[in-house]
Write an enzyme that holds these catalytic residues in place. Structure first.
Site, PDB file in Angstrom:
ATOM      1  N   CYS A  86     133.404  22.915  33.559  1.00  0.00           N
ATOM      2  CA  CYS A  86     132.126  23.643  33.846  1.00  0.00           C
ATOM      3  C   CYS A  86     132.040  24.704  32.879  1.00  0.00           C
ATOM      4  O   CYS A  86     132.836  25.625  32.594  1.00  0.00           O
ATOM      5  CB  CYS A  86     131.999  24.105  35.391  1.00  0.00           C
ATOM      6  SG  CYS A  86     130.982  25.300  35.754  1.00  0.00           S
ATOM      7  N   ASP A 103     129.212  16.047  34.489  1.00  0.00           N
ATOM      8  CA  ASP A 103     130.271  17.108  34.539  1.00  0.00           C
ATOM      9  C   ASP A 103     131.094  16.770  33.081  1.00  0.00           C
ATOM     10  O   ASP A 103     131.561  17.730  32.498  1.00  0.00           O
ATOM     11  CB  ASP A 103     131.064  16.828  35.593  1.00  0.00           C
ATOM     12  CG  ASP A 103     132.278  17.765  36.038  1.00  0.00           C
ATOM     13  OD1 ASP A 103     132.244  18.706  35.091  1.00  0.00           O
ATOM     14  OD2 ASP A 103     132.552  18.029  37.123  1.00  0.00           O
TER      15      ASP A 103
HETATM   16  P1  HMG Z   1     117.805  31.749  36.861  1.00  0.00           P
HETATM   17  O1  HMG Z   1     117.766  32.222  35.324  1.00  0.00           O
HETATM   18  O2  HMG Z   1     118.166  33.141  37.692  1.00  0.00           O
HETATM   19  O3  HMG Z   1     116.354  31.135  37.155  1.00  0.00           O
HETATM   20  O4  HMG Z   1     118.897  30.596  36.800  1.00  0.00           O
HETATM   21  P2  HMG Z   1     115.156  31.525  37.636  1.00  0.00           P
HETATM   22  O5  HMG Z   1     114.626  30.907  38.664  1.00  0.00           O
HETATM   23  O6  HMG Z   1     114.873  32.959  37.386  1.00  0.00           O
HETATM   24  O7  HMG Z   1     114.295  31.139  36.156  1.00  0.00           O
HETATM   25  C1  HMG Z   1     114.491  31.401  34.931  1.00  0.00           C
HETATM   26  C2  HMG Z   1     114.071  30.259  33.895  1.00  0.00           C
HETATM   27  O8  HMG Z   1     114.812  29.087  34.225  1.00  0.00           O
HETATM   28  C3  HMG Z   1     112.428  30.063  34.049  1.00  0.00           C
HETATM   29  O9  HMG Z   1     111.987  29.704  32.826  1.00  0.00           O
HETATM   30  C4  HMG Z   1     112.476  28.826  34.921  1.00  0.00           C
HETATM   31  O10 HMG Z   1     111.462  28.006  34.870  1.00  0.00           O
HETATM   32  C5  HMG Z   1     113.846  28.089  34.496  1.00  0.00           C
HETATM   33  P3  HMG Z   1     110.986  30.780  32.093  1.00  0.00           P
HETATM   34  O11 HMG Z   1     109.670  30.846  32.989  1.00  0.00           O
HETATM   35  O12 HMG Z   1     112.024  31.744  31.760  1.00  0.00           O
HETATM   36  O13 HMG Z   1     110.744  29.857  30.796  1.00  0.00           O
HETATM   37  N1  HMG Z   1     114.449  27.298  35.445  1.00  0.00           N
HETATM   38  C6  HMG Z   1     114.388  25.835  35.111  1.00  0.00           C
HETATM   39  N2  HMG Z   1     114.240  25.201  34.335  1.00  0.00           N
HETATM   40  C7  HMG Z   1     114.360  23.695  34.358  1.00  0.00           C
HETATM   41  N3  HMG Z   1     115.241  23.235  35.505  1.00  0.00           N
HETATM   42  C8  HMG Z   1     115.422  23.964  36.426  1.00  0.00           C
HETATM   43  C9  HMG Z   1     115.319  25.375  36.431  1.00  0.00           C
HETATM   44  N4  HMG Z   1     115.446  26.530  37.225  1.00  0.00           N
HETATM   45  C10 HMG Z   1     114.849  27.502  36.640  1.00  0.00           C
HETATM   46  N5  HMG Z   1     116.027  23.413  37.500  1.00  0.00           N
HETATM   47  C11 HMG Z   1     119.697  28.702  37.797  1.00  0.00           C
HETATM   48  C12 HMG Z   1     119.138  30.174  38.179  1.00  0.00           C
HETATM   49  C13 HMG Z   1     120.302  28.248  39.276  1.00  0.00           C
HETATM   50  C14 HMG Z   1     118.546  27.834  37.586  1.00  0.00           C
HETATM   51  C15 HMG Z   1     120.541  28.722  36.733  1.00  0.00           C
HETATM   52  O14 HMG Z   1     121.653  29.513  36.705  1.00  0.00           O
HETATM   53  C16 HMG Z   1     121.326  27.404  36.506  1.00  0.00           C
HETATM   54  O15 HMG Z   1     120.611  26.324  36.015  1.00  0.00           O
HETATM   55  N6  HMG Z   1     122.712  27.018  36.849  1.00  0.00           N
HETATM   56  C17 HMG Z   1     123.335  25.882  36.814  1.00  0.00           C
HETATM   57  C18 HMG Z   1     124.502  25.783  36.207  1.00  0.00           C
HETATM   58  C19 HMG Z   1     125.141  24.599  36.070  1.00  0.00           C
HETATM   59  O16 HMG Z   1     124.633  23.700  35.885  1.00  0.00           O
HETATM   60  N7  HMG Z   1     126.592  24.660  36.304  1.00  0.00           N
HETATM   61  C20 HMG Z   1     127.325  23.245  36.125  1.00  0.00           C
HETATM   62  C21 HMG Z   1     126.921  22.532  37.153  1.00  0.00           C
HETATM   63  S1  HMG Z   1     128.154  22.945  38.622  1.00  0.00           S
HETATM   64  C22 HMG Z   1     129.579  22.290  38.453  1.00  0.00           C
HETATM   65  O17 HMG Z   1     129.998  21.601  37.110  1.00  0.00           O
HETATM   66  C23 HMG Z   1     130.582  22.257  39.620  1.00  0.00           C
HETATM   67  C24 HMG Z   1     130.682  20.887  39.986  1.00  0.00           C
HETATM   68  O18 HMG Z   1     131.190  19.892  39.019  1.00  0.00           O
HETATM   69  C25 HMG Z   1     131.638  20.695  41.111  1.00  0.00           C
HETATM   70  C26 HMG Z   1     133.359  21.427  40.673  1.00  0.00           C
HETATM   71  O19 HMG Z   1     133.786  21.132  39.805  1.00  0.00           O
HETATM   72  O20 HMG Z   1     133.614  22.539  41.413  1.00  0.00           O
HETATM   73  C27 HMG Z   1     129.537  20.269  40.614  1.00  0.00           C
HETATM   74 MG    MG Z   2     133.287  19.367  38.329  1.00  0.00          MG
END
Ligand code: HMG
Ligand code: MG
Length: 306
Positions: free
Chosen positions: A243, A19
């Site tokens: 985030c 984070d």
């Molecule tokens: P998407 O674009 O809808 O995914 O993203 P997709 O399934 O359509 O795939 C698109 C491309 O991404 C493809 O690649 C996939 O292979 C690749 P391409 O064929 O175009 O080359 N892909 C991946 N690559 C590596 N690892 C993966 C992966 N998944 C797909 N796992 C998705 C949807 C959910 C994947 C994207 O939106 C995402 O990764 N989001 C995460 C965002 C994030 O990390 N946010 C911060 C963390 S949460 C947070 O901070 C809150 C927390 O701290 C608590 C709080 O504070 O409240 C936990």
């Molecule tokens: Mg957080």
């Protein structure tokens, strides 16, 4: 007034390497990430979220998760955890030897769309698709609900919705659910009321508090909730973080500030505060920015003057 029954011990879950670093504008060198994690474990942290196996296009700062895991000097008794948003993320986490995976959802539809490009329902379906193979692989599951006290797009959150989502994550096999005030808008009364509402639906399960400190309320919010059967407090060394999909939100409450407060209350953490401050000073220097931890800055200045 202090809560009547404070716990004697609290687990600190260190969020700094994940984070904390996911929202840094510049790429953080692998060596700095590994240097930070090593110092955190030297300080006695037994739970460190080291990576997020998310889309590198969504969060480029986390693209080197495999290299981080390969470079760790693993210590017995330390849990190295990572987030996974889908099966691809789980596969990467398993290949990297991660011991515990974080499943995440949000109590706001708009935030869910921004953060994971899917509805809340879909995020739970993705979590469900991860849960069984993760358990079969012997990996523990921890859940996160974001926006538990407010959303950057939708405003106030209904505590009842938070309770439903926490219950859904427990149903998937999470041993603990972390309640995220992603944008740090909560105040102590609202935080306590939200946790008590979640507690009604999950009377015996372990809850974690994950409070960002945007409005300077995080320590007060923690204190207001500590007597509610809390298993862990999430925090980031030097108060790093935020985030990428929560504009304007600042980092998690600083680990040094949390440890200073808990030790002052007589609550054990197993963390060496001086060593933790050195970890905070190290990463602040690596990033070329001042630490956001008040206790960290004070103790570092005191150590330098001795
Ligand atoms: P998407 O674009 O809808 O995914 O993203 P997709 O399934 O359509 O795939 C698109 C491309 O991404 C493809 O690649 C996939 O292979 C690749 P391409 O064929 O175009 O080359 N892909 C991946 N690559 C590596 N690892 C993966 C992966 N998944 C797909 N796992 C998705 C949807 C959910 C994947 C994207 O939106 C995402 O990764 N989001 C995460 C965002 C994030 O990390 N946010 C911060 C963390 S949460 C947070 O901070 C809150 C927390 O701290 C608590 C709080 O504070 O409240 C936990
Ligand atoms: Mg957080």
């Amino acid at each position: 007034m202090l809560p009547a029954a404070l716990p004697p011990r609290m687990r600190l879950c260190e969020m700094g390497p994940r984070d904390g670093l996911q929202n840094i504008p510049d790429t953080v060198p692998l060596a700095a990430k590994l240097g930070l994690i090593e110092r955190l474990q030297q300080a006695g942290l037994e739970y460190i979220e080291v990576a997020a196996f998310v889309s590198p296009r969504a969060v480029p700062q986390m693209a080197d998760g495999e290299a981080v895991c390969a470079g760790l000097t693993r210590r017995p008794g330390v849990t190295y955890a990572a987030l996974a948003p889908n099966v691809k993320g789980l596969d990467r986490a398993l290949a990297a030897g991660i011991g515990e995976v974080g499943l995440f959802t949000a109590a706001s539809e708009t935030f869910s769309q921004h953060n994971t490009r899917c509805s809340i329902e879909e995020s739970l379906a993705r979590a469900a698709a991860i849960a069984q193979p993760a358990r079969e692989a012997g990996v523990r599951l921890r859940g996160y609900v974001s926006c538990v006290l407010g959303c950057p797009y939708e405003g106030t959150t209904d505590p009842g919705r938070v309770a439903e989502l926490a219950a859904a994550l427990f149903d998937l096999g999470c041993y603990e659910v972390s309640l995220g005030d992603t944008i740090g808008v909560g105040t102590p009364g609202k935080a306590r009321a939200m946790v008590r509402r979640v507690r009604e639906s999950a009377p015996r399960q372990s809850l974690a508090l994950h409070f960002h400190d945007t409005y300077g309320q995080a320590l007060a919010n923690l204190l207001a909730c500590l007597d509610q059967g809390i298993g862990s407090v999430d925090a980031s060394v030097a108060g790093l973080g935020g985030c990428p999909y929560a504009p304007g939100a600042s980092g998690n409450v600083a680990s040094e500030d949390v440890v200073y407060m808990l030790h002052g209350l007589g609550i054990e953490t197993g963390v060496d505060l001086d060593a933790l401050c050195r970890a905070g000073a190290y990463i602040s220097e690596q990033l070329g920015r001042p630490s956001a931890s008040r206790a960290g800055r004070a103790l570092t200045a005191r150590a330098a003057s001795c």
